[in-house]
Design a protein around this motif. Structure first.
Motif, PDB file in Angstrom:
ATOM      1  N   ALA A 171     -12.542  15.181   7.289  1.00 57.77           N
ATOM      2  CA  ALA A 171     -11.476  15.797   8.088  1.00 57.77           C
ATOM      3  C   ALA A 171     -10.232  16.102   7.263  1.00 57.77           C
ATOM      4  CB  ALA A 171     -11.104  14.888   9.255  1.00 57.77           C
ATOM      5  N   MET A 172     -10.081  15.438   6.127  1.00 53.73           N
ATOM      6  CA  MET A 172      -8.875  15.583   5.310  1.00 53.73           C
ATOM      7  C   MET A 172      -9.010  16.720   4.300  1.00 53.73           C
ATOM      8  SD  MET A 172      -8.121  11.625   4.277  1.00 53.73           S
ATOM      9  CE  MET A 172      -8.480  10.252   5.372  1.00 53.73           C
ATOM     10  N   ASP A 173      -7.854  17.138   3.772  1.00 53.96           N
ATOM     11  CA  ASP A 173      -7.819  18.099   2.677  1.00 53.96           C
ATOM     12  C   ASP A 173      -7.183  17.500   1.428  1.00 53.96           C
ATOM     13  OD1 ASP A 173      -8.790  20.559   4.128  1.00 53.96           O
ATOM     14  OD2 ASP A 173      -7.081  20.024   5.383  1.00 53.96           O
ATOM     15  N   LEU A 174      -6.292  16.555   1.635  1.00 55.70           N
ATOM     16  CA  LEU A 174      -5.557  15.944   0.533  1.00 55.70           C
ATOM     17  C   LEU A 174      -5.398  14.460   0.843  1.00 55.70           C
ATOM     18  CD1 LEU A 174      -4.031  16.781  -2.097  1.00 55.70           C
ATOM     19  CD2 LEU A 174      -1.992  17.107  -0.686  1.00 55.70           C
ATOM     20  N   VAL A 175      -5.677  13.609  -0.150  1.00 55.49           N
ATOM     21  CA  VAL A 175      -5.572  12.161   0.025  1.00 55.49           C
ATOM     22  C   VAL A 175      -4.445  11.640  -0.860  1.00 55.49           C
ATOM     23  CG1 VAL A 175      -6.764   9.945  -0.174  1.00 55.49           C
ATOM     24  CG2 VAL A 175      -8.042  11.986   0.504  1.00 55.49           C
ATOM     25  N   ILE A 176      -3.538  10.880  -0.257  1.00 56.46           N
ATOM     26  CA  ILE A 176      -2.391  10.341  -0.979  1.00 56.46           C
ATOM     27  C   ILE A 176      -2.544   8.825  -1.094  1.00 56.46           C
ATOM     28  CG2 ILE A 176       0.126  10.253  -1.101  1.00 56.46           C
ATOM     29  CD1 ILE A 176      -1.132  13.096  -1.057  1.00 56.46           C
ATOM     30  N   ILE A 177      -2.367   8.297  -2.326  1.00 53.93           N
ATOM     31  CA  ILE A 177      -2.543   6.861  -2.556  1.00 53.93           C
ATOM     32  C   ILE A 177      -1.311   6.325  -3.291  1.00 53.93           C
ATOM     33  CG2 ILE A 177      -4.158   5.084  -3.334  1.00 53.93           C
ATOM     34  CD1 ILE A 177      -6.245   7.316  -3.671  1.00 53.93           C
ATOM     35  N   PRO A 178      -0.258   5.981  -2.548  1.00 55.48           N
ATOM     36  CA  PRO A 178       0.996   5.534  -3.166  1.00 55.48           C
ATOM     37  C   PRO A 178       1.086   4.012  -3.331  1.00 55.48           C
ATOM     38  CG  PRO A 178       1.352   5.924  -0.847  1.00 55.48           C
ATOM     39  CD  PRO A 178      -0.116   6.166  -1.096  1.00 55.48           C
ATOM     40  N   ASN A 179       0.041   3.417  -3.905  1.00 56.52           N
ATOM     41  CA  ASN A 179       0.023   1.961  -4.065  1.00 56.52           C
ATOM     42  C   ASN A 179       1.179   1.471  -4.924  1.00 56.52           C
ATOM     43  OD1 ASN A 179      -2.486   2.128  -2.745  1.00 56.52           O
ATOM     44  ND2 ASN A 179      -3.244   0.370  -3.889  1.00 56.52           N
ATOM     45  N   LEU A 180       1.814   0.402  -4.482  1.00 59.45           N
ATOM     46  CA  LEU A 180       2.940  -0.170  -5.215  1.00 59.45           C
ATOM     47  C   LEU A 180       2.530  -1.376  -6.054  1.00 59.45           C
ATOM     48  CD1 LEU A 180       5.596   0.142  -2.382  1.00 59.45           C
ATOM     49  CD2 LEU A 180       5.301   1.620  -4.380  1.00 59.45           C
ATOM     50  N   ILE A 181       1.262  -1.760  -5.967  1.00 64.11           N
ATOM     51  CA  ILE A 181       0.711  -2.798  -6.835  1.00 64.11           C
ATOM     52  C   ILE A 181      -0.530  -2.223  -7.500  1.00 64.11           C
ATOM     53  CG2 ILE A 181       1.606  -4.754  -5.508  1.00 64.11           C
ATOM     54  CD1 ILE A 181      -1.147  -4.999  -4.196  1.00 64.11           C
ATOM     55  N   ASP A 182      -0.883  -2.754  -8.658  1.00 68.67           N
ATOM     56  CA  ASP A 182      -2.020  -2.220  -9.399  1.00 68.67           C
ATOM     57  C   ASP A 182      -3.327  -2.446  -8.652  1.00 68.67           C
ATOM     58  OD1 ASP A 182      -0.345  -1.387 -11.359  1.00 68.67           O
ATOM     59  OD2 ASP A 182      -0.872  -2.954 -12.801  1.00 68.67           O
TER      60      ASP A 182
ATOM     61  N   LYS B 181       0.814  -1.217   0.000  1.00 68.74           N
ATOM     62  CA  LYS B 181       0.000   0.000   0.000  1.00 68.74           C
ATOM     63  C   LYS B 181       0.851   1.272   0.000  1.00 68.74           C
ATOM     64  CE  LYS B 181      -4.144  -1.775   0.006  1.00 68.74           C
ATOM     65  NZ  LYS B 181      -5.094  -1.524  -1.108  1.00 68.74           N
ATOM     66  N   GLY B 182       2.148   1.126   0.227  1.00 66.30           N
ATOM     67  CA  GLY B 182       3.038   2.273   0.114  1.00 66.30           C
ATOM     68  C   GLY B 182       3.054   3.215   1.301  1.00 66.30           C
ATOM     69  N   LEU B 183       2.730   2.710   2.491  1.00 63.34           N
ATOM     70  CA  LEU B 183       2.718   3.583   3.665  1.00 63.34           C
ATOM     71  C   LEU B 183       4.084   4.219   3.909  1.00 63.34           C
ATOM     72  CD1 LEU B 183       1.403   4.799   6.170  1.00 63.34           C
ATOM     73  CD2 LEU B 183       1.883   2.655   7.385  1.00 63.34           C
ATOM     74  N   GLU B 184       5.147   3.465   3.705  1.00 61.28           N
ATOM     75  CA  GLU B 184       6.487   4.015   3.912  1.00 61.28           C
ATOM     76  C   GLU B 184       6.726   5.218   2.992  1.00 61.28           C
ATOM     77  OE1 GLU B 184      11.185   2.601   3.720  1.00 61.28           O
ATOM     78  OE2 GLU B 184       9.577   1.153   3.361  1.00 61.28           O
ATOM     79  N   HIS B 185       6.221   5.157   1.765  1.00 59.04           N
ATOM     80  CA  HIS B 185       6.359   6.277   0.833  1.00 59.04           C
ATOM     81  C   HIS B 185       5.600   7.497   1.361  1.00 59.04           C
ATOM     82  CE1 HIS B 185       7.890   4.049  -2.922  1.00 59.04           C
ATOM     83  NE2 HIS B 185       7.962   3.215  -1.905  1.00 59.04           N
ATOM     84  N   PHE B 186       4.425   7.245   1.918  1.00 58.94           N
ATOM     85  CA  PHE B 186       3.643   8.335   2.505  1.00 58.94           C
ATOM     86  C   PHE B 186       4.400   8.970   3.665  1.00 58.94           C
ATOM     87  CE2 PHE B 186       0.673   9.825   5.765  1.00 58.94           C
ATOM     88  CZ  PHE B 186      -0.120  10.706   5.040  1.00 58.94           C
TER      89      PHE B 186
ATOM     90  N   ALA C  18      -1.983  10.209  -6.598  1.00 60.12           N
ATOM     91  CA  ALA C  18      -1.826   8.756  -6.566  1.00 60.12           C
ATOM     92  C   ALA C  18      -0.755   8.287  -7.537  1.00 60.12           C
ATOM     93  CB  ALA C  18      -3.154   8.078  -6.907  1.00 60.12           C
ATOM     94  N   TYR C  19      -0.182   7.144  -7.221  1.00 62.37           N
ATOM     95  CA  TYR C  19       0.709   6.478  -8.163  1.00 62.37           C
ATOM     96  C   TYR C  19      -0.117   5.909  -9.324  1.00 62.37           C
ATOM     97  CZ  TYR C  19       4.860   6.434  -5.076  1.00 62.37           C
ATOM     98  OH  TYR C  19       5.947   6.773  -4.311  1.00 62.37           O
ATOM     99  N   ARG C  20       0.514   5.807 -10.485  1.00 63.78           N
ATOM    100  CA  ARG C  20      -0.135   5.153 -11.624  1.00 63.78           C
ATOM    101  C   ARG C  20      -0.182   3.657 -11.336  1.00 63.78           C
ATOM    102  NH1 ARG C  20      -0.090   8.744 -15.962  1.00 63.78           N
ATOM    103  NH2 ARG C  20       1.435  10.429 -15.775  1.00 63.78           N
ATOM    104  N   ALA C  21      -1.291   3.208 -10.826  1.00 65.93           N
ATOM    105  CA  ALA C  21      -1.399   1.805 -10.409  1.00 65.93           C
ATOM    106  C   ALA C  21      -2.776   1.268 -10.771  1.00 65.93           C
ATOM    107  CB  ALA C  21      -1.134   1.667  -8.912  1.00 65.93           C
ATOM    108  N   GLY C  22      -2.911   0.759 -11.979  1.00 65.94           N
ATOM    109  CA  GLY C  22      -4.155   0.137 -12.407  1.00 65.94           C
ATOM    110  C   GLY C  22      -5.336   1.084 -12.392  1.00 65.94           C
TER     111      GLY C  22
END
Length: 217
Positions: free
Chosen positions: A139-150, A75-80, A169-173
């Motif tokens: 509650a959020m203003d910006l959502v980040i989706i750094p998925n490492l799989i499609d 899910k890419g939490l480390e990237h986040f 978001a990452y280009r993931a499927g």
């Protein structure tokens, strides 16, 4: 806001039906697990206030969020986390939210250690996955989706957009398909490129505008 929801809802139905047709060889009238009415848009401003008050975050502060039903390396939490720690020294009034259930305890401990050693731990908030998404996204203003799989469909991206949030978001499927279909292709980042992810977040108007929420109410 309601016009925005209606547009995205129609887009989601179009994409979902297309994918159902490819996977199962038939059309399906179900668009997703929720409907517009179930999301209670009339309550979003109040729900935003309640959740931020719980964390002692004023409305002038931006919250950048990461949300997944289960937290693991794909899910890419480390990237986040690395993106967030790069943003912290440059933008003072921004905090970060991690939503999800720990699937890989070792990986979660590793990410928490990085945060704990950074000196910015007080700017991170953590909560388990919440199926009632209307209690989280406002509650959020910006959502980040750094998925490492499609992603098969990219529902998290769609949810963020329906709630009026900026989505990067990452280009993931399916994530790419959702952002392209809704006119947000500029916020796609090459999968795994954490440096470009960080640059995209820093360049987002949602990160620096104190009126990020006002334009969606």
């Amino acid at each position: 806001m309601l016009t925005n929801i209606a547009f995205l809802w129609k887009a989601s139905r179009k994409i979902f039906r297309k994918r159902r047709s490819v996977l199962f060889g038939r059309r399906d009238s179900t668009a997703s697990s929720w409907s517009q009415e179930e999301l209670h848009p009339e309550a979003w401003a109040f729900l935003r206030y309640l959740k931020r008050n719980e964390w002692a975050v004023n409305d002038g502060c931006r919250i950048v969020g990461f949300i997944a039903s289960s937290l693991h390396s794909e899910k890419g939490l480390e990237h986040f986390v690395h993106m967030a720690l790069s943003v912290c020294p440059e933008v003072q009034d921004v905090q970060f939210l991690i939503v999800g259930n720990a699937f890989d305890a070792y990986y979660m401990t590793y990410c928490q250690h990085i945060i704990g050693q950074s000196g910015y731990a007080s700017r991170f908030h953590r909560m388990p996955f919440e199926a009632r998404i209307e209690l989280v996204y406002p509650a959020m203003d910006l959502v980040i989706i750094p998925n490492l799989i499609d992603e098969g469909f990219g529902m998290t991206a769609l949810e963020g957009l329906v709630f009026g949030k900026g989505v990067i978001a990452y280009r993931a499927g399916g994530l790419e398909e959702i952002l392209r279909t809704t006119g947000n292709a500029d916020w796609l980042v090459e999968k795994g490129d954490s440096s470009l992810l960080t640059a995209s977040v820093k360049g987002s108007k949602r990160l620096r505008s104190s009126e990020a929420w006002a334009q969606w109410t």
